[in-house]
Design a protein around this motif. Structure first.
Motif, PDB file in Angstrom:
ATOM      1  N   GLY A 166       8.472  -9.429  -0.557  1.00 59.01           N
ATOM      2  CA  GLY A 166       8.380  -8.307  -1.487  1.00 59.01           C
ATOM      3  C   GLY A 166       9.632  -8.171  -2.320  1.00 59.01           C
ATOM      4  O   GLY A 166      10.410  -9.118  -2.462  1.00 59.01           O
ATOM      5  N   TRP A 179       9.866  -2.970  -1.313  1.00 55.23           N
ATOM      6  CA  TRP A 179       8.445  -2.807  -1.618  1.00 55.23           C
ATOM      7  C   TRP A 179       7.750  -4.056  -1.117  1.00 55.23           C
ATOM      8  O   TRP A 179       7.976  -5.154  -1.615  1.00 55.23           O
ATOM      9  CB  TRP A 179       8.224  -2.631  -3.115  1.00 55.23           C
ATOM     10  N   PRO A 181       3.895  -4.840  -0.013  1.00 53.37           N
ATOM     11  CA  PRO A 181       2.514  -4.384   0.187  1.00 53.37           C
ATOM     12  C   PRO A 181       1.853  -4.893   1.464  1.00 53.37           C
ATOM     13  O   PRO A 181       0.986  -4.221   2.018  1.00 53.37           O
ATOM     14  CB  PRO A 181       1.793  -4.929  -1.052  1.00 53.37           C
ATOM     15  N   SER A 187       7.358  -0.231   3.168  1.00 51.08           N
ATOM     16  CA  SER A 187       7.652   0.017   1.753  1.00 51.08           C
ATOM     17  C   SER A 187       8.252   1.400   1.558  1.00 51.08           C
ATOM     18  O   SER A 187       7.832   2.377   2.188  1.00 51.08           O
ATOM     19  CB  SER A 187       6.370  -0.117   0.915  1.00 51.08           C
ATOM     20  N   GLU A 259       8.027 -12.789  -9.597  1.00 51.32           N
ATOM     21  CA  GLU A 259       6.859 -12.185  -8.945  1.00 51.32           C
ATOM     22  C   GLU A 259       5.587 -12.604  -9.693  1.00 51.32           C
ATOM     23  O   GLU A 259       4.813 -11.779 -10.173  1.00 51.32           O
ATOM     24  CB  GLU A 259       6.995 -10.658  -8.919  1.00 51.32           C
ATOM     25  N   HIS A 262       1.883 -11.351  -9.150  1.00 53.94           N
ATOM     26  CA  HIS A 262       1.382 -10.089  -9.688  1.00 53.94           C
ATOM     27  C   HIS A 262       1.227 -10.119 -11.207  1.00 53.94           C
ATOM     28  O   HIS A 262       1.128  -9.070 -11.843  1.00 53.94           O
ATOM     29  CB  HIS A 262       2.300  -8.935  -9.266  1.00 53.94           C
ATOM     30  N   CYS A 272      -5.638  -5.154  -6.391  1.00 56.55           N
ATOM     31  CA  CYS A 272      -4.496  -5.735  -5.696  1.00 56.55           C
ATOM     32  C   CYS A 272      -3.718  -4.632  -4.974  1.00 56.55           C
ATOM     33  O   CYS A 272      -3.789  -3.462  -5.344  1.00 56.55           O
ATOM     34  CB  CYS A 272      -3.580  -6.456  -6.691  1.00 56.55           C
ATOM     35  N   CYS A 274      -0.757  -3.977  -5.190  1.00 57.26           N
ATOM     36  CA  CYS A 274       0.274  -3.395  -6.049  1.00 57.26           C
ATOM     37  C   CYS A 274      -0.259  -2.215  -6.853  1.00 57.26           C
ATOM     38  O   CYS A 274       0.497  -1.524  -7.528  1.00 57.26           O
ATOM     39  CB  CYS A 274       0.842  -4.443  -6.996  1.00 57.26           C
ATOM     40  N   CYS A 279      -4.647  -9.434 -10.271  1.00 59.76           N
ATOM     41  CA  CYS A 279      -3.406 -10.187 -10.064  1.00 59.76           C
ATOM     42  C   CYS A 279      -3.717 -11.606  -9.586  1.00 59.76           C
ATOM     43  O   CYS A 279      -4.642 -11.824  -8.800  1.00 59.76           O
ATOM     44  CB  CYS A 279      -2.510  -9.481  -9.054  1.00 59.76           C
TER      45      CYS A 279
END
Length: 411
Positions: A166, A179, A181, A187, A259, A262, A272, A274, A279
């Motif tokens: 993350g 963060w 997920p 998180s 990332e 995403h 997703c 997020c 994503c």
């Protein structure tokens, strides 16, 4: 007409001349790196490889020896000429600890300043961070006992680096938040400070894909690669480490970069974790591939191994699922290639077990006549890559602090 620089200006120029102190620090850093790469080696070899004068080599080596970072040992006598003393990192000087935190399990490892992992301990990742702190603390004590370091008066560990799936945000220096997920209860917590308080050791958290890329930079088993993207295809997520001129790129505030999982490929697609939809990782992670193969059976890494066996045995159903994943995979790979123009894109993850078949599918879906980016796979497990990267990061911090502390004493 030549421009005249006003030397009386109150505004300092954005550069400064090198001083003897600057040169010493650079030479010290170079020697530490060379010892790591080529140990054991003699002072004469250090002088030859580095180009630094022999007398300066002796001064720096003596300083490093006094600080306890290195030691010299007489080489085997072959009967001809003077037998040199060989320099290497002192295994008893101090250690670093690396932690690979994943959704299903966590691995804790202890390593020397040479980057060699002495031993490791793996446990099932708890659902809550408070339980995680206890588990890591127990693993730490177990590793100390295994290495017979429990009775050492001074702290045998100098740095801990934790690899997480993350983002670590440093909007506030004192309160870095994570963060992740795949571990929803983690998180939004300052896990770095919590673990530091529990272990009473300096702790740094970093993204697992970035650390995995760091391990590839420092892997001297093959030819050096200056510019590459490491694409990590995991169980339920996808990340990447971007390396430019052998340096890991972390974005303007060092929060995150890469990332890629995403990035959206379908605005009206799958939801997703997020909070968005469509994503890329929702279409290429191992769980997504498994659902194409067995949509009515819950995903697990063990079952995914069975899928890979079916691919290797030529199962039309398994090959069909792999082909669909390759089509989605090619979309993001193409975007990475066109955005960064790296020397190569390196893929890692369980799917790499069937790389020859996957590569064939990617070639037909991705390659264009004028495309020159090399695709390569790593069969090394993601856990191992991120753990090695965490060790490299920890060692780099310790050696950097050693340089700075020595410099401050000289000032």
């Amino acid at each position: 007409m030549a421009k005249t620089i006003n030397t009386k200006s109150k505004h300092r120029l954005p550069f400064s001349a090198a001083t003897p102190k600057t040169v010493r620090n650079l030479n010290r850093a170079l020697i530490l790196d060379l010892i790591r790469q080529h140990q054991p080696l003699s002072r004469a070899e250090l002088a030859r490889i580095s180009g630094i004068h022999r007398s300066n080599i002796s001064i720096i080596v003596d300083e490093l020896s006094q600080s306890g970072l290195i030691h010299e040992e007489r080489a085997k006598d072959f009967g001809r000429g003077r037998t040199p003393d060989l320099i290497s990192f002192d295994r008893s000087a101090c250690r670093v600890m690396a932690v690979s935190l994943r959704r299903s399990h966590t691995t804790v490892a202890m390593a020397t300043l040479a980057g060699h992992i002495d031993n490791s301990f793996t446990f099932e990742t708890p659902d809550y961070p408070e339980q995680f702190l206890t588990a890591v603390d127990n693993a730490y004590r177990t590793l100390l006992q295994t290495a017979n370091l429990m009775q050492v008066k001074e702290a045998p560990l100098r740095q801990v680096v934790v690899s997480i799936p993350g983002i670590v945000t440093h909007a506030s220096v004192d309160k870095p938040m994570i963060w992740t997920p795949s571990l929803p209860h983690y998180s939004g917590t300052n896990l770095e400070a919590m673990l530091q308080k529990r272990l009473k050791l300096p702790v740094l958290m970093a993204n697992n894909a970035g650390l995995a890329a760091l391990s590839v930079i420092h892997d001297n088993s093959g030819a050096l690669v200056n510019d590459f993207v490491l694409l990590v295809v995991g169980d339920v997520g996808v990340g990447s480490g971007i390396v430019l001129q052998r340096n890991l790129y972390s974005g303007y505030d060092a929060a995150f970069a890469g990332e890629i999982g995403h990035t959206v490929i379908d605005p009206k697609g799958l939801p997703c974790s997020c909070g968005r939809t469509g994503c890329w990782q929702k279409y290429i992670c191992d769980e997504a591939t498994w659902k194409r193969y067995e949509p009515n059976t819950p995903f697990s890494p063990i079952l995914f191994d069975e899928f890979l066996e079916a691919v290797e045995s030529g199962s039309p159903k398994a090959l069909g699922a792999l082909r669909q994943t390759a089509e989605y995979l090619s979309l993001g790979i193409s975007n990475l290639a066109l955005t960064f123009n790296p020397e190569r894109i390196i893929l890692a993850g369980a799917l790499m077990r069937v790389w020859p078949l996957l590569h064939k599918e990617l070639q037909s879906a991705f390659f264009l006549p004028y495309h020159h980016v090399v695709l390569q796979s790593l069969k090394t497990p993601i856990d191992t890559l991120s753990l090695r990267g965490a060790v490299e990061k920890a060692v780099g911090i310790v050696l950097s602090e050693s340089k700075q502390s020595r410099s401050q004493k000289k000032a």
